[in-house]
Design a protein around this motif. Structure first.
Motif, PDB file in Angstrom:
ATOM      1  N   ALA A   1      -0.573  -7.011   3.250  1.00 18.03           N
ATOM      2  CA  ALA A   1      -1.588  -6.924   2.200  1.00 18.03           C
ATOM      3  C   ALA A   1      -1.566  -8.125   1.260  1.00 18.03           C
ATOM      4  O   ALA A   1      -2.517  -8.347   0.512  1.00 18.03           O
ATOM      5  N   GLY A   2      -0.475  -8.881   1.269  1.00 21.60           N
ATOM      6  CA  GLY A   2      -0.345 -10.013   0.365  1.00 21.60           C
ATOM      7  C   GLY A   2      -0.126  -9.595  -1.071  1.00 21.60           C
ATOM      8  O   GLY A   2      -0.612 -10.245  -2.003  1.00 21.60           O
ATOM      9  N   VAL A   3       0.625  -8.481  -1.277  1.00 19.69           N
ATOM     10  CA  VAL A   3       0.890  -7.998  -2.635  1.00 19.69           C
ATOM     11  C   VAL A   3       2.394  -7.891  -2.843  1.00 19.69           C
ATOM     12  O   VAL A   3       3.170  -7.819  -1.893  1.00 19.69           O
ATOM     13  N   ASP A   4       2.779  -7.883  -4.118  1.00 15.85           N
ATOM     14  CA  ASP A   4       4.178  -7.693  -4.486  1.00 15.85           C
ATOM     15  C   ASP A   4       4.347  -6.307  -5.092  1.00 15.85           C
ATOM     16  O   ASP A   4       3.569  -5.907  -5.972  1.00 15.85           O
ATOM     17  N   LEU A   5       5.349  -5.592  -4.644  1.00 11.48           N
ATOM     18  CA  LEU A   5       5.644  -4.264  -5.167  1.00 11.48           C
ATOM     19  C   LEU A   5       7.054  -4.240  -5.733  1.00 11.48           C
ATOM     20  O   LEU A   5       7.959  -4.865  -5.188  1.00 11.48           O
ATOM     21  N   ASP A   6       7.209  -3.511  -6.813  1.00 13.76           N
ATOM     22  CA  ASP A   6       8.532  -3.370  -7.431  1.00 13.76           C
ATOM     23  C   ASP A   6       8.754  -1.897  -7.716  1.00 13.76           C
ATOM     24  O   ASP A   6       8.549  -1.408  -8.824  1.00 13.76           O
ATOM     25  N   LEU A   7       9.177  -1.170  -6.692  1.00 15.65           N
ATOM     26  CA  LEU A   7       9.424   0.254  -6.820  1.00 15.65           C
ATOM     27  C   LEU A   7      10.922   0.518  -6.701  1.00 15.65           C
ATOM     28  O   LEU A   7      11.562   0.014  -5.773  1.00 15.65           O
TER      29      LEU A   7
ATOM     30  N   VAL B   1       9.034  -0.257   6.165  1.00 15.03           N
ATOM     31  CA  VAL B   1       7.629  -0.179   6.555  1.00 15.03           C
ATOM     32  C   VAL B   1       6.720  -0.513   5.374  1.00 15.03           C
ATOM     33  O   VAL B   1       5.725  -1.218   5.521  1.00 15.03           O
ATOM     34  N   LEU B   2       7.074  -0.025   4.182  1.00 20.55           N
ATOM     35  CA  LEU B   2       6.272  -0.350   3.003  1.00 20.55           C
ATOM     36  C   LEU B   2       6.353  -1.841   2.700  1.00 20.55           C
ATOM     37  O   LEU B   2       5.341  -2.462   2.332  1.00 20.55           O
ATOM     38  N   ARG B   3       7.537  -2.437   2.830  1.00 25.68           N
ATOM     39  CA  ARG B   3       7.643  -3.888   2.607  1.00 25.68           C
ATOM     40  C   ARG B   3       6.796  -4.651   3.619  1.00 25.68           C
ATOM     41  O   ARG B   3       6.156  -5.647   3.286  1.00 25.68           O
ATOM     42  N   MET B   4       6.777  -4.196   4.866  1.00 29.93           N
ATOM     43  CA  MET B   4       5.923  -4.811   5.874  1.00 29.93           C
ATOM     44  C   MET B   4       4.460  -4.703   5.468  1.00 29.93           C
ATOM     45  O   MET B   4       3.695  -5.676   5.557  1.00 29.93           O
ATOM     46  N   GLY B   5       4.057  -3.520   4.994  1.00 25.11           N
ATOM     47  CA  GLY B   5       2.682  -3.344   4.550  1.00 25.11           C
ATOM     48  C   GLY B   5       2.328  -4.251   3.392  1.00 25.11           C
ATOM     49  O   GLY B   5       1.211  -4.781   3.316  1.00 25.11           O
ATOM     50  N   ALA B   6       3.276  -4.447   2.488  1.00 26.91           N
ATOM     51  CA  ALA B   6       3.032  -5.342   1.354  1.00 26.91           C
ATOM     52  C   ALA B   6       2.842  -6.779   1.823  1.00 26.91           C
ATOM     53  O   ALA B   6       1.998  -7.519   1.289  1.00 26.91           O
ATOM     54  N   ARG B   7       3.617  -7.186   2.833  1.00 24.95           N
ATOM     55  CA  ARG B   7       3.429  -8.543   3.378  1.00 24.95           C
ATOM     56  C   ARG B   7       2.042  -8.677   4.010  1.00 24.95           C
ATOM     57  O   ARG B   7       1.353  -9.684   3.810  1.00 24.95           O
TER      58      ARG B   7
END
Length: 351
Positions: free
Chosen positions: A46-52, A38-44
């Motif tokens: 939002a157009g952001v890259d996350l590295d957690l 779900v967080l990866r979907m939200g990042a898509r």
């Protein structure tokens, strides 16, 4: 901060991703709780890259990793998820995420709790007994005292005596003791936030504060005596003040907070003043619980349009309050399977 991802069908995942990608948050210690998909979907969206780093829930029973981490509960598959609509699946995940972050703070592993917007209809589809956040918190923490919701803007705070109940029930729920307790708690919470001796304007229930009993007796028989008792205790309080002027006086600097008798009596004014900045603070549990004051915005879910303003303001407030009143230090071990533990079937009454 322990951050619960909100309803997967709304803007909550997008806002969580935008918040985590924001420059102010990159050096913060955050435990994100929810489904990593779900967080990866939200990042898509939002157009952001996350590295957690992603860890399983049982890993926290062995100690708290430093920095930012994602606790993956794997509780909400995105395949088949319908954006812009409530669902039992999203509601169940929201409830599990929320209970998990509350338990992390209760165990001393987090100083503050935050969540992106939930959808109550989704939560009730998953848990028909669900009433509101305060009832759920009470049940999750086995709390001895119910907390209160505050809406926070830089200009003024809003506290309320009753909350999520039908308007027709408000008058019958008011009592001198309940209003006095709300005044005391408002003072306590604001002083804990660094606002010494806050000045509180108490809103009347009826038009014109009852107009000498022409429009009801509650203002003279219930609200006024509570204010008198609070003043006798040395609290800075005034009222009852007609609700059509109390916020005007507050925004002109006369009061630091307004105590209203019911939900929309304050919410309308606060959202009109700062819809994109408003924060809901739930206090009274030993650690702050914060969220943006708006909802899941189903109409723009998945479109990347969600405004980060209120979410960022909520995070700032949560961290500021945590600095003043840290709860970590006496950590208690989490039980095995802590994130999957059910919450009692009943919740305390809303209001």
């Amino acid at each position: 901060m322990a951050l619960a991802i909100g309803d997967a069908g709304g803007v909550g995942p997008e806002l969580a991703a935008k918040l985590l990608a924001h420059d102010e948050m990159k050096d913060r210690d955050v435990i994100v709780v929810g489904d990593a998909r779900v967080l990866r979907m939200g990042a898509r969206h939002a157009g952001v890259d996350l590295d957690l780093p992603v860890i399983a829930a049982d890993r926290l029973g062995k100690g708290l990793p430093a920095g930012r981490v994602m606790v993956d509960l794997a509780n909400c598959p995105v395949e088949g998820l319908r954006l812009g609509a409530s669902s039992a699946e999203a509601g169940a995940a929201s409830l599990q995420n929320f209970a998990a972050v509350l338990r992390l703070a209760q165990a001393g592993l987090a100083d503050a709790v935050m969540f992106t917007p939930f959808n109550k209809h989704s939560m009730r589809l998953a848990r028909p007994a669900y009433v509101d956040e305060i009832g759920f918190i009470d049940a999750t923490l086995d709390a001895s005292r119910s907390g209160r919701e505050f809406n926070v803007l830089d200009e003024v705070w809003n506290a309320r005596v009753t909350s999520h109940i039908p308007l027709r029930d408000v008058a019958s729920r008011l009592s001198v003791e309940r209003i006095l307790d709300s005044i005391r708690l408002t003072t306590e919470v604001m002083e804990g936030a660094g606002k010494a001796a806050p000045r509180i304007g108490v809103a009347a229930l009826n038009p014109h504060a009852g107009d000498g009993r022409n429009f009801g007796d509650e203002d003279e028989d219930i609200i006024a005596p509570a204010i008198e008792r609070a003043a006798a205790e040395g609290l800075k309080v005034a009222g009852p003040i007609p609700s059509d002027t109390v916020f005007v006086r507050a925004t002109r600097g006369e009061f630091d907070a307004v105590l209203t008798m019911y939900h929309d009596q304050g919410q309308i004014a606060m959202k009109l003043m700062g819809f994109d900045r408003g924060v809901t603070l739930i206090a009274g549990y030993g650690f702050p619980i914060v969220t943006p004051a708006h909802g899941t915005a189903f109409d723009i879910a998945g479109q990347g349009k969600a405004d980060l303003g209120a979410t960022l303001a909520a995070a700032r407030l949560g961290f500021d309050l945590a600095k003043l009143n840290p709860v970590r230090g006496e950590q208690r071990p989490l039980q095995a399977g802590w994130a999957a533990q059910p919450v009692g079937a009943s919740t305390l009454a809303a209001g």
